[in-house]
Design a protein around this motif. Structure first.
Motif, PDB file in Angstrom:
ATOM      1  N   ALA A 148       0.317  22.426  23.040  1.00 21.40           N
ATOM      2  CA  ALA A 148      -0.947  22.161  23.778  1.00 21.40           C
ATOM      3  C   ALA A 148      -1.470  23.528  24.461  1.00 21.40           C
ATOM      4  CB  ALA A 148      -0.715  21.092  24.271  1.00 21.40           C
ATOM      5  N   GLY A 149      -0.526  24.292  25.196  1.00 20.97           N
ATOM      6  CA  GLY A 149      -0.804  25.123  26.229  1.00 20.97           C
ATOM      7  C   GLY A 149       0.335  25.314  27.259  1.00 20.97           C
ATOM      8  N   ILE A 150      -0.015  26.376  28.026  1.00 16.52           N
ATOM      9  CA  ILE A 150       1.125  26.592  29.251  1.00 16.52           C
ATOM     10  C   ILE A 150       0.571  26.227  30.513  1.00 16.52           C
ATOM     11  CG2 ILE A 150       2.295  28.275  27.631  1.00 16.52           C
ATOM     12  CD1 ILE A 150       1.021  30.452  29.783  1.00 16.52           C
ATOM     13  N   VAL A 151       1.344  25.851  31.388  1.00 17.26           N
ATOM     14  CA  VAL A 151       0.683  25.900  32.989  1.00 17.26           C
ATOM     15  C   VAL A 151       1.430  27.031  33.517  1.00 17.26           C
ATOM     16  CG1 VAL A 151      -0.056  23.340  32.941  1.00 17.26           C
ATOM     17  CG2 VAL A 151       2.337  23.819  33.320  1.00 17.26           C
ATOM     18  N   THR A 152       0.826  27.730  34.412  1.00 11.92           N
ATOM     19  CA  THR A 152       1.402  28.548  35.421  1.00 11.92           C
ATOM     20  C   THR A 152       1.050  28.003  36.601  1.00 11.92           C
ATOM     21  OG1 THR A 152      -0.547  30.081  35.631  1.00 11.92           O
ATOM     22  CG2 THR A 152       1.030  30.395  33.870  1.00 11.92           C
ATOM     23  N   ARG A 153       2.264  28.372  37.584  1.00 13.22           N
ATOM     24  CA  ARG A 153       2.081  27.934  39.101  1.00 13.22           C
ATOM     25  C   ARG A 153       1.245  29.139  39.739  1.00 13.22           C
ATOM     26  NH1 ARG A 153       5.939  25.064  41.958  1.00 13.22           N
ATOM     27  NH2 ARG A 153       7.319  25.371  40.307  1.00 13.22           N
ATOM     28  N   ARG A 211      -2.211  26.907  44.419  1.00 15.50           N
ATOM     29  CA  ARG A 211      -3.023  25.866  44.369  1.00 15.50           C
ATOM     30  C   ARG A 211      -2.140  24.627  43.687  1.00 15.50           C
ATOM     31  NH1 ARG A 211      -9.300  26.728  44.059  1.00 15.50           N
ATOM     32  NH2 ARG A 211      -9.738  27.323  46.247  1.00 15.50           N
ATOM     33  N   GLY A 212      -1.443  24.925  42.856  1.00 12.16           N
ATOM     34  CA  GLY A 212      -0.699  23.981  41.828  1.00 12.16           C
ATOM     35  C   GLY A 212      -0.401  24.789  40.507  1.00 12.16           C
ATOM     36  N   PHE A 213      -0.866  24.138  39.375  1.00  9.13           N
ATOM     37  CA  PHE A 213      -0.661  24.477  38.116  1.00  9.13           C
ATOM     38  C   PHE A 213      -1.830  24.787  37.490  1.00  9.13           C
ATOM     39  CE2 PHE A 213       3.304  23.041  39.318  1.00  9.13           C
ATOM     40  CZ  PHE A 213       4.303  23.730  38.883  1.00  9.13           C
ATOM     41  N   ARG A 214      -2.253  25.869  36.735  1.00 13.07           N
ATOM     42  CA  ARG A 214      -3.503  26.189  36.190  1.00 13.07           C
ATOM     43  C   ARG A 214      -3.077  26.192  34.424  1.00 13.07           C
ATOM     44  NH1 ARG A 214      -8.222  27.729  37.344  1.00 13.07           N
ATOM     45  NH2 ARG A 214      -7.413  28.236  39.536  1.00 13.07           N
ATOM     46  N   PHE A 215      -3.897  25.435  33.754  1.00 11.88           N
ATOM     47  CA  PHE A 215      -3.779  25.176  32.378  1.00 11.88           C
ATOM     48  C   PHE A 215      -4.259  26.159  31.481  1.00 11.88           C
ATOM     49  CE2 PHE A 215      -4.296  23.515  28.022  1.00 11.88           C
ATOM     50  CZ  PHE A 215      -3.151  22.773  27.767  1.00 11.88           C
ATOM     51  N   PHE A 216      -3.560  26.568  30.664  1.00 14.14           N
ATOM     52  CA  PHE A 216      -4.005  27.621  29.554  1.00 14.14           C
ATOM     53  C   PHE A 216      -3.898  27.233  27.958  1.00 14.14           C
ATOM     54  CE2 PHE A 216      -3.287  30.016  33.216  1.00 14.14           C
ATOM     55  CZ  PHE A 216      -4.388  31.078  33.463  1.00 14.14           C
ATOM     56  N   SER A 217      -4.824  26.857  27.433  1.00 18.08           N
ATOM     57  CA  SER A 217      -4.713  26.095  25.877  1.00 18.08           C
ATOM     58  C   SER A 217      -4.184  27.137  24.942  1.00 18.08           C
ATOM     59  CB  SER A 217      -6.252  25.664  25.532  1.00 18.08           C
ATOM     60  OG  SER A 217      -6.292  25.280  24.170  1.00 18.08           O
ATOM     61  N   SER A 218      -3.386  26.623  24.132  1.00 20.37           N
ATOM     62  CA  SER A 218      -2.968  27.522  23.028  1.00 20.37           C
ATOM     63  C   SER A 218      -3.255  26.811  21.740  1.00 20.37           C
ATOM     64  CB  SER A 218      -1.414  27.426  23.100  1.00 20.37           C
ATOM     65  OG  SER A 218      -0.834  26.240  22.797  1.00 20.37           O
ATOM     66  N   GLU A 219      -4.187  25.730  21.761  1.00 19.84           N
ATOM     67  CA  GLU A 219      -4.941  25.043  20.594  1.00 19.84           C
ATOM     68  C   GLU A 219      -6.022  24.620  20.765  1.00 19.84           C
ATOM     69  OE1 GLU A 219      -3.499  21.608  17.739  1.00 19.84           O
ATOM     70  OE2 GLU A 219      -1.873  22.762  18.321  1.00 19.84           O
ATOM     71  N   ARG A 220      -7.049  24.918  19.699  1.00 14.15           N
ATOM     72  CA  ARG A 220      -8.509  24.484  20.064  1.00 14.15           C
ATOM     73  C   ARG A 220      -8.832  23.108  20.734  1.00 14.15           C
ATOM     74  NH1 ARG A 220     -12.969  27.101  18.299  1.00 14.15           N
ATOM     75  NH2 ARG A 220     -11.788  28.591  17.410  1.00 14.15           N
ATOM     76  N   LEU A 221      -7.883  22.097  20.182  1.00 14.61           N
ATOM     77  CA  LEU A 221      -8.110  20.722  20.610  1.00 14.61           C
ATOM     78  C   LEU A 221      -7.977  20.613  21.947  1.00 14.61           C
ATOM     79  CD1 LEU A 221      -7.990  17.648  19.802  1.00 14.61           C
ATOM     80  CD2 LEU A 221      -5.654  17.720  19.683  1.00 14.61           C
ATOM     81  N   PHE A 222      -7.303  21.468  22.665  1.00 13.17           N
ATOM     82  CA  PHE A 222      -7.002  21.320  24.175  1.00 13.17           C
ATOM     83  C   PHE A 222      -7.915  22.335  24.870  1.00 13.17           C
ATOM     84  CE2 PHE A 222      -3.016  19.978  21.844  1.00 13.17           C
ATOM     85  CZ  PHE A 222      -2.932  18.680  22.258  1.00 13.17           C
ATOM     86  N   ASP A 223      -8.982  23.008  24.303  1.00 14.17           N
ATOM     87  CA  ASP A 223      -9.632  23.826  24.981  1.00 14.17           C
ATOM     88  C   ASP A 223     -10.336  23.120  26.228  1.00 14.17           C
ATOM     89  OD1 ASP A 223      -8.846  25.690  23.469  1.00 14.17           O
ATOM     90  OD2 ASP A 223     -10.760  26.042  22.287  1.00 14.17           O
ATOM     91  N   SER A 224     -10.539  21.985  26.192  1.00 17.23           N
ATOM     92  CA  SER A 224     -11.296  21.071  27.358  1.00 17.23           C
ATOM     93  C   SER A 224     -10.469  21.269  28.713  1.00 17.23           C
ATOM     94  CB  SER A 224     -11.829  19.689  27.031  1.00 17.23           C
ATOM     95  OG  SER A 224     -10.348  18.930  26.752  1.00 17.23           O
ATOM     96  N   LEU A 225      -9.176  21.764  28.709  1.00 18.94           N
ATOM     97  CA  LEU A 225      -8.362  21.839  29.612  1.00 18.94           C
ATOM     98  C   LEU A 225      -8.219  22.950  30.410  1.00 18.94           C
ATOM     99  CD1 LEU A 225      -5.415  19.221  28.587  1.00 18.94           C
ATOM    100  CD2 LEU A 225      -7.468  18.788  30.043  1.00 18.94           C
ATOM    101  N   GLU A 226      -8.762  24.156  29.357  1.00 12.53           N
ATOM    102  CA  GLU A 226      -8.617  25.298  29.575  1.00 12.53           C
ATOM    103  C   GLU A 226      -9.128  25.650  31.087  1.00 12.53           C
ATOM    104  OE1 GLU A 226      -7.908  29.649  29.148  1.00 12.53           O
ATOM    105  OE2 GLU A 226      -7.397  27.690  27.746  1.00 12.53           O
ATOM    106  N   GLY A 227      -8.299  26.370  31.944  1.00 13.89           N
ATOM    107  CA  GLY A 227      -8.607  26.900  33.125  1.00 13.89           C
ATOM    108  C   GLY A 227      -8.408  25.732  34.426  1.00 13.89           C
ATOM    109  N   ARG A 228      -8.414  24.449  33.952  1.00  9.49           N
ATOM    110  CA  ARG A 228      -8.120  23.330  34.925  1.00  9.49           C
ATOM    111  C   ARG A 228      -6.872  23.484  35.907  1.00  9.49           C
ATOM    112  NH1 ARG A 228      -9.091  17.426  32.952  1.00  9.49           N
ATOM    113  NH2 ARG A 228      -7.838  17.042  34.668  1.00  9.49           N
ATOM    114  N   GLN A 229      -6.927  23.011  37.031  1.00 14.44           N
ATOM    115  CA  GLN A 229      -6.092  23.181  37.910  1.00 14.44           C
ATOM    116  C   GLN A 229      -5.267  21.528  38.160  1.00 14.44           C
ATOM    117  OE1 GLN A 229      -5.702  26.161  39.857  1.00 14.44           O
ATOM    118  NE2 GLN A 229      -4.055  25.431  40.368  1.00 14.44           N
TER     119      GLN A 229
END
Length: 67
Positions: free
Chosen positions: A18-23, A26-44
């Motif tokens: 789905a993607g990766i999260v990096t610490r 503030r916590g963890f930020r999401f980076f999407s690796s598949e179009r289906l999960f793009d709605s989470l892109e950049g969310r904390q």
């Protein structure tokens, strides 16, 4: 003995990356690796587990829409 925590995690949902999260400070930020999960892109998120739950919800919602 010291315990170290990872600064990045791969989030997989049903064998799909789905993607990766990096610490960050503030916590963890999401980076999407598949179009289906793009709605989470950049969310904390407060934790990697919280990001995984959000990705599972996106995946489940897609399944409901397909039916």
């Amino acid at each position: 003995m010291s315990r170290t925590q990872s600064n990045a995690y791969v989030i997989e949902i049903h064998d799909r990356a789905a993607g990766i999260v990096t610490r960050d400070t503030r916590g963890f930020r999401f980076f999407s690796s598949e179009r289906l999960f793009d709605s989470l892109e950049g969310r904390q998120f407060r934790s990697a587990r919280e990001a995984e739950r959000a990705a599972r919800a996106v995946f489940s919602e897609r399944g409901r829409r397909a039916n």
